[in-house]
Design an enzyme around this catalytic site. Structure first.
Site, PDB file in Angstrom:
ATOM      1  N   ASP A  93      39.714  42.295  37.206  1.00 30.91           N
ATOM      2  CA  ASP A  93      38.484  42.454  36.427  1.00 30.91           C
ATOM      3  C   ASP A  93      38.579  43.650  35.479  1.00 30.91           C
ATOM      4  O   ASP A  93      38.547  44.797  35.919  1.00 30.91           O
ATOM      5  CB  ASP A  93      37.314  42.645  37.405  1.00 30.91           C
ATOM      6  CG  ASP A  93      35.984  42.846  36.715  1.00 30.91           C
ATOM      7  OD1 ASP A  93      35.857  42.482  35.528  1.00 30.91           O
ATOM      8  OD2 ASP A  93      35.055  43.371  37.366  1.00 30.91           O
ATOM      9  N   ASP A 277      36.179  41.047  28.793  1.00 32.06           N
ATOM     10  CA  ASP A 277      35.962  41.193  30.236  1.00 32.06           C
ATOM     11  C   ASP A 277      36.491  39.975  30.984  1.00 32.06           C
ATOM     12  O   ASP A 277      35.904  38.896  30.932  1.00 32.06           O
ATOM     13  CB  ASP A 277      34.473  41.368  30.489  1.00 32.06           C
ATOM     14  CG  ASP A 277      34.131  41.535  31.965  1.00 32.06           C
ATOM     15  OD1 ASP A 277      35.064  41.730  32.769  1.00 32.06           O
ATOM     16  OD2 ASP A 277      32.940  41.480  32.304  1.00 32.06           O
TER      17      ASP A 277
END
Length: 390
Positions: A93, A277
């Site tokens: 992430d 992201d």
């Protein structure tokens, strides 16, 4: 006997004479081995075996194959922790920085459904004692204690601070992965002063290049297979053309300036700061931008119950939405806007682009599965981007 003794004494005197220091020194000619092959890793392994306290690291790359949770919902890979290694499945992430997974002491329902790390069984585990907690945009939370251990990512191995969760919210119970591997900057670590995995890998010289390269595969385009995170390297076979490097405007998330948005090459007059992201599935833009983009797509509408929806027939369309980053525009095909059928017989699909982020757009997996991304940890961080080659 006398003759033998005399000869032995004479030999000894001669040996001493030959071994006497030569004031002019001695030269020993060297011959190059024509069959020698350079192997840095082997030499470092030899040194580490001879001198264990050195712990010399060879700069390398680490490739982590990914599992695609259909339909391109999220991606996870395996990471080895401790000695002997305990393997956990983590969601990589770039929108967070902590590395965490359940502790064997965690008794919540969510923890029990996942692999739990037993620090007692690792000979290299070190206690820290500090507490940590983290909350994500979907309302999920986790908390626990910090420790440190050897973390091995595709062969790149360093000592790393890790979060051992002793509490997890119910949202994690259905997650296929055991925890998260944050790839953001250390300024958003949940505990101040903790260094990220890439901070430590770069400082130790464990990676050949200070980069993490990301290829997220698309079920639509290649069956969703072959995805990978490449630590310390760039795979030029994964993209077309050359990488366009976009400077990071603020460190924390991987924040960049999005200079514009377009539909089929026509500007919709919107721009914003934004982040790339890997931990977000969709593209989330400002409300005005979402309206401007969908107004150019026939049949799109803002449903009060489902957000922006588009006709599922877009899956066979050749149009695209573009985002201008640096000197280039990178596309999201209309086919990926038809993200998932509503399932109500309307023929509509959830749109891969939604509103709600007026100040900081999020270019999530819908964008990344169409564009190769290189997260560069140089003195002036940037993101290299190029269209994917399928």
């Amino acid at each position: 006997m006398k003759i033998t003794a005399f000869l032995t004494l004479a030999a000894a005197v001669l040996a001493l004479t030959e071994a006497a220091p030569n004031p002019n020194g001695h030269s020993v000619p060297l011959t190059r081995n024509p069959h020698f092959k350079h192997n840095t890793k082997a030499q470092i392994a030899k040194l580490n075996k001879r001198y264990p306290s050195l712990n010399i690291l060879a700069a390398s790359t680490g490739k982590v194959p990914l599992t695609n949770v259909n339909p391109d919902l999220e991606y996870y890979g395996s990471v080895s922790i401790g000695s002997p290694a305990q393997v956990v499945k983590l969601d990589f992430d770039t929108g967070s920085s902590d590395i965490w997974f359940p502790s064997s002491t965690c008794a919540t329902a969510a923890c029990k459904k996942h692999t739990r790390f037993n620090s007692v069984k690792s000979s290299t585990y070190k206690k820290d004692g500090r507490s940590w907690n983290i909350a994500y945009g979907d309302g999920s939370t986790a908390s626990g204690i910090l420790g440190s251990d050897i973390v091995n990512v595709g062969g790149v191995s360093v000592r790393q601070t890790i979060g051992l969760a002793t509490q997890e919210s119910s949202q994690f119970a259905t997650s296929p992965e055991d925890g998260l591997f944050g790839l953001g900057f250390n300024t958003i670590e949940s505990v101040s002063g903790v260094k990220t995995f890439m901070d430590n890998a770069i400082a130790a010289g464990a990676v050949a290049k200070p980069v993490v390269s990301v290829f997220l595969p698309s079920v639509r385009r290649n069956g969703g297979v072959g995805g990978e995170y490449l630590f310390g390297g760039i795979d030029s076979t994964k993209y077309t053309g050359s990488l366009t490097y976009v400077p990071v405007t603020k460190q924390g998330y991987w924040q960049i300036h999005i200079a514009g948005a377009s539909v089929n090459g026509v500007s919709v007059g919107q721009s914003s700061e934004g982040i790339i992201d890997t931990g977000t599935t969709l593209v989330i833009v400002g409300d005005a931008a979402a309206k401007a983009i969908h107004s150019k797509i026939k049949g799109a509408k803002n449903d009060p119950n489902n957000g922006w929806v588009v006709p599922c027939t877009l899956k066979t369309s050749t149009g695209n939405v573009g985002f201008k980053l640096g000197s280039a525009t990178f596309n999201v095909p209309f086919a990926d806007l038809a993200y998932e059928d509503l399932g109500d017989g309307s023929g509509n699909c959830f749109s891969g682009i939604q509103g709600g982020q007026d100040d900081l757009w999020i270019l999530g997996d819908v964008f990344i599965k169409n564009n190769y991304c290189v997260f560069s940890h140089t003195a002036s961080p940037s993101i290299g981007i190029a269209p994917l080659k399928y």
